[in-house]
Design a protein around this motif. Structure first.
Motif, PDB file in Angstrom:
ATOM      1  N   SER A   1       0.815  -1.220   0.000  1.00 40.61           N
ATOM      2  CA  SER A   1       0.000   0.000   0.000  1.00 40.61           C
ATOM      3  C   SER A   1       0.846   1.266   0.000  1.00 40.61           C
ATOM      4  O   SER A   1       0.337   2.356  -0.253  1.00 40.61           O
ATOM      5  N   ARG A   2       2.129   1.123   0.257  1.00 41.49           N
ATOM      6  CA  ARG A   2       3.014   2.284   0.340  1.00 41.49           C
ATOM      7  C   ARG A   2       4.048   2.326  -0.786  1.00 41.49           C
ATOM      8  O   ARG A   2       4.491   3.397  -1.193  1.00 41.49           O
ATOM      9  N   VAL A   3       4.481   1.172  -1.247  1.00 37.52           N
ATOM     10  CA  VAL A   3       5.491   1.112  -2.305  1.00 37.52           C
ATOM     11  C   VAL A   3       4.785   0.728  -3.603  1.00 37.52           C
ATOM     12  O   VAL A   3       4.408  -0.424  -3.800  1.00 37.52           O
ATOM     13  N   LYS A   4       4.617   1.715  -4.480  1.00 38.09           N
ATOM     14  CA  LYS A   4       3.832   1.517  -5.695  1.00 38.09           C
ATOM     15  C   LYS A   4       4.623   1.742  -6.983  1.00 38.09           C
ATOM     16  O   LYS A   4       4.164   1.390  -8.060  1.00 38.09           O
ATOM     17  N   ASP A   5       5.807   2.368  -6.877  1.00 36.10           N
ATOM     18  CA  ASP A   5       6.604   2.666  -8.063  1.00 36.10           C
ATOM     19  C   ASP A   5       8.049   2.876  -7.631  1.00 36.10           C
ATOM     20  O   ASP A   5       8.379   2.743  -6.440  1.00 36.10           O
ATOM     21  N   ASP A   6       8.913   3.203  -8.581  1.00 39.15           N
ATOM     22  CA  ASP A   6      10.335   3.355  -8.272  1.00 39.15           C
ATOM     23  C   ASP A   6      10.590   4.502  -7.298  1.00 39.15           C
ATOM     24  O   ASP A   6      11.482   4.413  -6.436  1.00 39.15           O
ATOM     25  N   ILE A   7       9.823   5.576  -7.426  1.00 34.02           N
ATOM     26  CA  ILE A   7      10.029   6.732  -6.550  1.00 34.02           C
ATOM     27  C   ILE A   7       9.679   6.383  -5.107  1.00 34.02           C
ATOM     28  O   ILE A   7      10.453   6.668  -4.176  1.00 34.02           O
ATOM     29  N   SER A   8       8.525   5.764  -4.913  1.00 37.72           N
ATOM     30  CA  SER A   8       8.147   5.396  -3.540  1.00 37.72           C
ATOM     31  C   SER A   8       9.057   4.293  -2.999  1.00 37.72           C
ATOM     32  O   SER A   8       9.359   4.260  -1.801  1.00 37.72           O
ATOM     33  N   ALA A   9       9.539   3.408  -3.865  1.00 30.78           N
ATOM     34  CA  ALA A   9      10.479   2.373  -3.418  1.00 30.78           C
ATOM     35  C   ALA A   9      11.773   3.002  -2.917  1.00 30.78           C
ATOM     36  O   ALA A   9      12.305   2.605  -1.870  1.00 30.78           O
ATOM     37  N   ALA A  10      12.280   3.987  -3.653  1.00 29.14           N
ATOM     38  CA  ALA A  10      13.507   4.676  -3.232  1.00 29.14           C
ATOM     39  C   ALA A  10      13.285   5.407  -1.911  1.00 29.14           C
ATOM     40  O   ALA A  10      14.156   5.408  -1.033  1.00 29.14           O
ATOM     41  N   HIS A  11      12.128   6.042  -1.778  1.00 25.96           N
ATOM     42  CA  HIS A  11      11.809   6.773  -0.545  1.00 25.96           C
ATOM     43  C   HIS A  11      11.801   5.845   0.659  1.00 25.96           C
ATOM     44  O   HIS A  11      12.464   6.115   1.675  1.00 25.96           O
ATOM     45  N   TRP A  12      11.068   4.738   0.559  1.00 24.91           N
ATOM     46  CA  TRP A  12      10.964   3.842   1.704  1.00 24.91           C
ATOM     47  C   TRP A  12      12.245   3.058   1.967  1.00 24.91           C
ATOM     48  O   TRP A  12      12.540   2.695   3.109  1.00 24.91           O
ATOM     49  N   HIS A  13      13.012   2.832   0.925  1.00 22.52           N
ATOM     50  CA  HIS A  13      14.328   2.209   1.127  1.00 22.52           C
ATOM     51  C   HIS A  13      15.199   3.083   2.021  1.00 22.52           C
ATOM     52  O   HIS A  13      15.824   2.601   2.976  1.00 22.52           O
ATOM     53  N   GLU A  14      15.235   4.372   1.746  1.00 21.10           N
ATOM     54  CA  GLU A  14      16.042   5.289   2.552  1.00 21.10           C
ATOM     55  C   GLU A  14      15.442   5.446   3.949  1.00 21.10           C
ATOM     56  O   GLU A  14      16.162   5.435   4.953  1.00 21.10           O
TER      57      GLU A  14
END
Length: 215
Positions: free
Chosen positions: A36-49
């Motif tokens: 529900s939070r990781v939906k694309d490359d941008i959100s994946a990068a955000h949550w990774h950090e």
């Protein structure tokens, strides 16, 4: 390929685990655990950090063995806005992500057959270390190893390399270290070890071959 003339012969290999001998894809892990939070490359990068903090902060303390799972989940939740259940879901999914990389594990077996001394030096929290030792028999091909969570030291701190030298009886110039993080490779070289930056399997194979360990 034989070792270069004039160089000290290398007879010992020290391996990192994550992203070297075991699969490690943190953004894929986050996408599967937090859909529900990781939906694309941008959100994946955000949550990774946000979650791993470049493997510093809370996660580094988990690696170091000074923070337990429940405390870590609470810290991450307070810091990021995730629920504790969401944070715990990611933490508990990590062992399932850590699958052996067949090609590099094959190198461990090949070196074992050649009588090369092999050890591991891994930033790994104790619960994950327990899982890997329990699940994967090839870990027994290593003469010994250090997991950060059990000794409360982490790479790239010089102290964990010094402990490895003492515990394994290493001769630095006869030792090659294989790791996927440049800072860890630099730390090993600063102590006189040879080192290979594990960008992919081919780089590991080439580095070991150039040191005369595969042929």
């Amino acid at each position: 390929m034989s070792a270069a003339v004039g160089k000290t012969a290398v007879d010992t290999v020290v391996w990192d685990f994550g992203a070297v001998l075991f699969r490690w894809r943190p953004r894929v892990l986050l996408a599967a655990s937090l859909p529900s939070r990781v939906k694309d490359d941008i959100s994946a990068a955000h949550w990774h950090e946000q979650f791993f903090q470049s493997f510093g902060g809370d996660w580094a303390e988990f690696d170091r063995g000074t923070v337990e799972v429940d405390d870590l989940a609470g810290r991450i939740a307070r810091r990021t806005g995730l629920t504790e259940a969401e944070a715990l879901a990611v933490i508990e999914a990590v062992p399932h992500e850590l699958q052996p990389l067949v090609d590099t594990v094959g190198l461990v077996h090949a070196l074992h057959e050649r009588g090369v001394r092999q050890f591991y030096l891994s930033n790994m929290p104790a619960p994950y270390a327990d899982h890997l030792e329990r699940e994967y028999a090839f870990v027994r091909d290593f003469e010994d190893g250090l997991f950060s969570g059990r000794v409360q030291l982490i790479k790239p701190d010089a102290a964990i390399f010094a402990l490895a030298e003492q515990r394994f009886g290493l001769v630095p110039e006869r030792t090659v270290f294989i790791d996927d993080h440049p800072k860890n490779v630099e730390a090993a070289r600063a102590r006189g070890w040879q080192a290979v930056l594990a960008t992919q399997h081919a780089a590991i194979h080439q580095g070991l071959d150039e040191l005369g360990l595969l042929g």
